[in-house]
Scaffold this motif. Structure first.
Motif, PDB file in Angstrom:
ATOM      1  N   MET A 240      -7.837  -6.398  -1.701  1.00  0.00           N
ATOM      2  CA  MET A 240      -8.092  -5.078  -2.261  1.00  0.00           C
ATOM      3  C   MET A 240      -6.902  -4.660  -3.118  1.00  0.00           C
ATOM      4  N   THR A 241      -7.156  -3.816  -4.100  1.00  0.00           N
ATOM      5  CA  THR A 241      -6.082  -3.242  -4.908  1.00  0.00           C
ATOM      6  C   THR A 241      -6.268  -1.727  -4.985  1.00  0.00           C
ATOM      7  N   GLU A 242      -5.233  -1.045  -5.490  1.00  0.00           N
ATOM      8  CA  GLU A 242      -5.353   0.392  -5.754  1.00  0.00           C
ATOM      9  C   GLU A 242      -5.293   0.665  -7.252  1.00  0.00           C
ATOM     10  N   ASN A 243      -5.915  -0.196  -8.041  1.00  0.00           N
ATOM     11  CA  ASN A 243      -5.837  -0.112  -9.492  1.00  0.00           C
ATOM     12  C   ASN A 243      -7.126   0.458 -10.079  1.00  0.00           C
ATOM     13  N   ALA A 244      -6.980   1.434 -10.992  1.00  0.00           N
ATOM     14  CA  ALA A 244      -8.158   2.041 -11.601  1.00  0.00           C
ATOM     15  C   ALA A 244      -7.769   2.778 -12.870  1.00  0.00           C
ATOM     16  N   LEU A 245      -8.754   2.936 -13.743  1.00  0.00           N
ATOM     17  CA  LEU A 245      -8.668   3.777 -14.920  1.00  0.00           C
ATOM     18  C   LEU A 245      -9.654   4.924 -14.748  1.00  0.00           C
ATOM     19  N   CYS A 246      -9.236   6.115 -15.123  1.00  0.00           N
ATOM     20  CA  CYS A 246     -10.135   7.266 -15.117  1.00  0.00           C
ATOM     21  C   CYS A 246     -10.184   7.810 -16.543  1.00  0.00           C
ATOM     22  N   SER A 276      -7.605 -10.648 -17.319  1.00  0.00           N
ATOM     23  CA  SER A 276      -8.491 -10.015 -18.293  1.00  0.00           C
ATOM     24  C   SER A 276      -7.634  -9.231 -19.284  1.00  0.00           C
ATOM     25  N   ASP A 277      -8.312  -8.568 -20.224  1.00  0.00           N
ATOM     26  CA  ASP A 277      -7.592  -7.737 -21.199  1.00  0.00           C
ATOM     27  C   ASP A 277      -7.788  -6.252 -20.896  1.00  0.00           C
ATOM     28  N   ARG A 278      -8.093  -5.918 -19.641  1.00  0.00           N
ATOM     29  CA  ARG A 278      -8.433  -4.533 -19.318  1.00  0.00           C
ATOM     30  C   ARG A 278      -7.229  -3.594 -19.440  1.00  0.00           C
ATOM     31  N   VAL A 279      -6.033  -4.079 -19.105  1.00  0.00           N
ATOM     32  CA  VAL A 279      -4.819  -3.260 -19.174  1.00  0.00           C
ATOM     33  C   VAL A 279      -3.727  -4.068 -19.848  1.00  0.00           C
ATOM     34  N   ASP A 280      -3.124  -3.494 -20.869  1.00  0.00           N
ATOM     35  CA  ASP A 280      -1.970  -4.102 -21.540  1.00  0.00           C
ATOM     36  C   ASP A 280      -1.093  -2.958 -22.023  1.00  0.00           C
ATOM     37  N   LEU A 281      -0.127  -2.562 -21.188  1.00  0.00           N
ATOM     38  CA  LEU A 281       0.645  -1.354 -21.422  1.00  0.00           C
ATOM     39  C   LEU A 281       2.142  -1.616 -21.312  1.00  0.00           C
ATOM     40  N   THR A 282       2.890  -0.830 -22.057  1.00  0.00           N
ATOM     41  CA  THR A 282       4.339  -0.767 -21.916  1.00  0.00           C
ATOM     42  C   THR A 282       4.704   0.629 -21.447  1.00  0.00           C
ATOM     43  N   PHE A 283       5.534   0.682 -20.428  1.00  0.00           N
ATOM     44  CA  PHE A 283       6.028   1.955 -19.902  1.00  0.00           C
ATOM     45  C   PHE A 283       7.490   2.087 -20.301  1.00  0.00           C
ATOM     46  N   THR A 284       7.819   3.182 -20.996  1.00  0.00           N
ATOM     47  CA  THR A 284       9.190   3.410 -21.463  1.00  0.00           C
ATOM     48  C   THR A 284       9.770   4.606 -20.723  1.00  0.00           C
ATOM     49  N   PRO A 285      10.722   4.377 -19.811  1.00  0.00           N
ATOM     50  CA  PRO A 285      11.277   5.479 -19.013  1.00  0.00           C
ATOM     51  C   PRO A 285      12.249   6.339 -19.816  1.00  0.00           C
ATOM     52  N   PHE A 286      12.319   7.619 -19.431  1.00  0.00           N
ATOM     53  CA  PHE A 286      13.380   8.483 -19.944  1.00  0.00           C
ATOM     54  C   PHE A 286      14.248   9.059 -18.841  1.00  0.00           C
ATOM     55  N   HIS A 287      13.855   8.839 -17.560  1.00  0.00           N
ATOM     56  CA  HIS A 287      14.657   9.362 -16.455  1.00  0.00           C
ATOM     57  C   HIS A 287      14.353   8.551 -15.198  1.00  0.00           C
ATOM     58  N   GLU A 288      15.404   8.234 -14.438  1.00  0.00           N
ATOM     59  CA  GLU A 288      15.243   7.550 -13.153  1.00  0.00           C
ATOM     60  C   GLU A 288      15.634   8.479 -12.010  1.00  0.00           C
ATOM     61  N   ARG A 289      14.738   8.602 -11.052  1.00  0.00           N
ATOM     62  CA  ARG A 289      15.055   9.276  -9.798  1.00  0.00           C
ATOM     63  C   ARG A 289      15.388   8.193  -8.784  1.00  0.00           C
ATOM     64  N   ALA A 290      16.657   8.048  -8.475  1.00  0.00           N
ATOM     65  CA  ALA A 290      17.106   7.035  -7.517  1.00  0.00           C
ATOM     66  C   ALA A 290      17.459   7.722  -6.207  1.00  0.00           C
ATOM     67  N   ASP A 291      16.939   7.193  -5.124  1.00  0.00           N
ATOM     68  CA  ASP A 291      17.151   7.800  -3.807  1.00  0.00           C
ATOM     69  C   ASP A 291      17.287   6.677  -2.786  1.00  0.00           C
ATOM     70  N   ARG A 292      18.420   6.622  -2.102  1.00  0.00           N
ATOM     71  CA  ARG A 292      18.622   5.588  -1.093  1.00  0.00           C
ATOM     72  C   ARG A 292      19.152   6.211   0.188  1.00  0.00           C
ATOM     73  N   THR A 293      18.448   5.949   1.283  1.00  0.00           N
ATOM     74  CA  THR A 293      18.869   6.349   2.620  1.00  0.00           C
ATOM     75  C   THR A 293      18.767   5.139   3.522  1.00  0.00           C
ATOM     76  N   ASP A 294      19.830   4.824   4.240  1.00  0.00           N
ATOM     77  CA  ASP A 294      19.825   3.678   5.146  1.00  0.00           C
ATOM     78  C   ASP A 294      20.525   4.086   6.430  1.00  0.00           C
ATOM     79  N   ARG A 314      -9.058  -0.921 -21.488  1.00  0.00           N
ATOM     80  CA  ARG A 314     -10.459  -1.200 -21.794  1.00  0.00           C
ATOM     81  C   ARG A 314     -11.322  -0.812 -20.586  1.00  0.00           C
ATOM     82  N   PRO A 315     -11.686   0.461 -20.493  1.00  0.00           N
ATOM     83  CA  PRO A 315     -12.585   0.870 -19.416  1.00  0.00           C
ATOM     84  C   PRO A 315     -13.965   0.259 -19.624  1.00  0.00           C
ATOM     85  N   HIS A 316     -14.684   0.079 -18.508  1.00  0.00           N
ATOM     86  CA  HIS A 316     -16.029  -0.488 -18.630  1.00  0.00           C
ATOM     87  C   HIS A 316     -16.945   0.485 -19.364  1.00  0.00           C
ATOM     88  N   GLY A 317     -17.723  -0.059 -20.287  1.00  0.00           N
ATOM     89  CA  GLY A 317     -18.707   0.744 -20.991  1.00  0.00           C
ATOM     90  C   GLY A 317     -18.162   1.556 -22.134  1.00  0.00           C
TER      91      GLY A 317
END
Length: 337
Positions: A240-246, A276-294, A314-317
């Protein structure tokens, strides 16, 4: 051919169903995905059970995220605020044994409330969800009052991830939900009208050590209202995956595990469907929220980057849609909990 036949092998759930058997184990019949929340999260047991609500509302200039969670032995509740290129702060409250944290069994069963250094309410209203939060900040008290609409017929992604009959997660991810309201910090009021809300509703029984990717984005692009919901690592090997386009309120479920490519968190990421060719994206960040607790027992190593998605989906239909600067985030998280 229907949307899910074209884009996934996974079984679509179309009727209400219990997540667990009477013994508290995962019901195999509950494994699948749905376009609206249908699972009754009848969890039993203590120690590995995790319940949370996470809302993030983004505008072109600001964002606010509110988390209310119960991880059995601890309640972790937080407010995160970011002014792009300006103020940033997090206020977190840790509550032993999650005393006073009220979370409903399932999405839609009731309201969410928590009191203390972080006070939050998540309330059902006609047409949507009311988010209220209050906490102290360096600039004075923060008071948020937002309404995140759920337009009629708007489809969302709910899915069960089955690691085993004893370890499993039900998640309901909502994208592209229009938002309005205000966030007041001290005497300054920020208008969140025209924003977009994303929900991560989680109920499950988790392994101790987990790594995941999560990406989401919402807004108008290419002449459409588009929501992106992407995950990775934690679902690999489960079927299973949690991947979807709306797109304009209609969901395309994606059954492929995505290829996530990144190194430096603030350098561009790529997110693609490898088969497949359904998703082909580049994500360009402008800010990082870094949080580390150990603490030894608990590790939280979070790199949540906010930025913009561009490329093709490429959504279906539908014809291919050019995504141009869609506001959202991509993250890598390592949790031992």
């Amino acid at each position: 051919m229907s949307t899910h036949e074209a884009s996934t092998h996974e079984r679509e759930i179309t009727e209400p169903i219990d997540l667990c058997t009477p013994a508290g184990r995962l019901d195999p019949a509950a494994v699948g995905w749905s376009r609206t929340p249908l699972h009754r999260c009848n969890l039993r047991g203590w120690g590995r059970t995790k319940r949370w609500e996470y809302w993030c509302v983004m505008t072109p200039t600001h964002l606010i995220a509110v988390t209310v969670s119960d991880i059995d032995y601890l309640g972790l509740n937080s407010v995160y605020f970011l002014e792009y290129g300006g103020r940033e702060f997090t206020r977190t409250s840790m509550v032993p044994f999650a005393r006073g944290v009220r979370l409903p069994q399932s999405l839609g069963d009731g309201d969410v409330a928590v009191r203390g250094p972080v006070t939050a309410e998540i309330l059902r209203e006609e047409g949507g969800t009311r988010l209220r939060a209050r906490c102290a900040t360096p600039g004075g008290p923060l008071v948020a009052d937002l309404l995140v609409a759920l337009p009629p017929g708007h489809e969302t992604l709910s899915v069960v991830i089955p690691w085993s009959e004893r370890r499993f997660q039900y998640t309901s991810k909502h994208t592209a939900r229009p938002a309005e309201g205000t966030v007041r910090i001290g005497s300054a009021e920020i208008d969140f009208g025209g924003g977009w809300g994303v929900l991560d509703h989680g109920r499950g029984r988790w392994p101790y050590d987990t790594v995941w990717n999560w990406g989401a984005a919402s807004g108008r692009t290419g002449g459409h209202v588009v929501g992106l919901q992407f995950g990775g690592k934690w679902t690999a090997g489960t079927g299973m995956t949690e991947n979807a386009l709306c797109v304009d309120g209609r969901l395309t479920k994606i059954g492929e595990e995505l290829d996530w490519e990144y190194s430096d968190f603030l350098a561009p990421w790529t997110v693609r469907t490898p088969e497949s060719d359904r998703v082909d994206l580049t994500f360009t960040p402008f800010h990082e929220r870094a949080d580390r607790t150990d603490t030894g027992l608990i590790l939280n190593d979070t790199h949540q980057c906010f930025g913009r998605y561009s490329g093709i989906i490429r959504p279906h239909g539908c014809p291919p849609i050019e995504v141009d600067g869609l506001l959202g985030w991509a993250e890598q998280v390592h949790m031992r909990w």
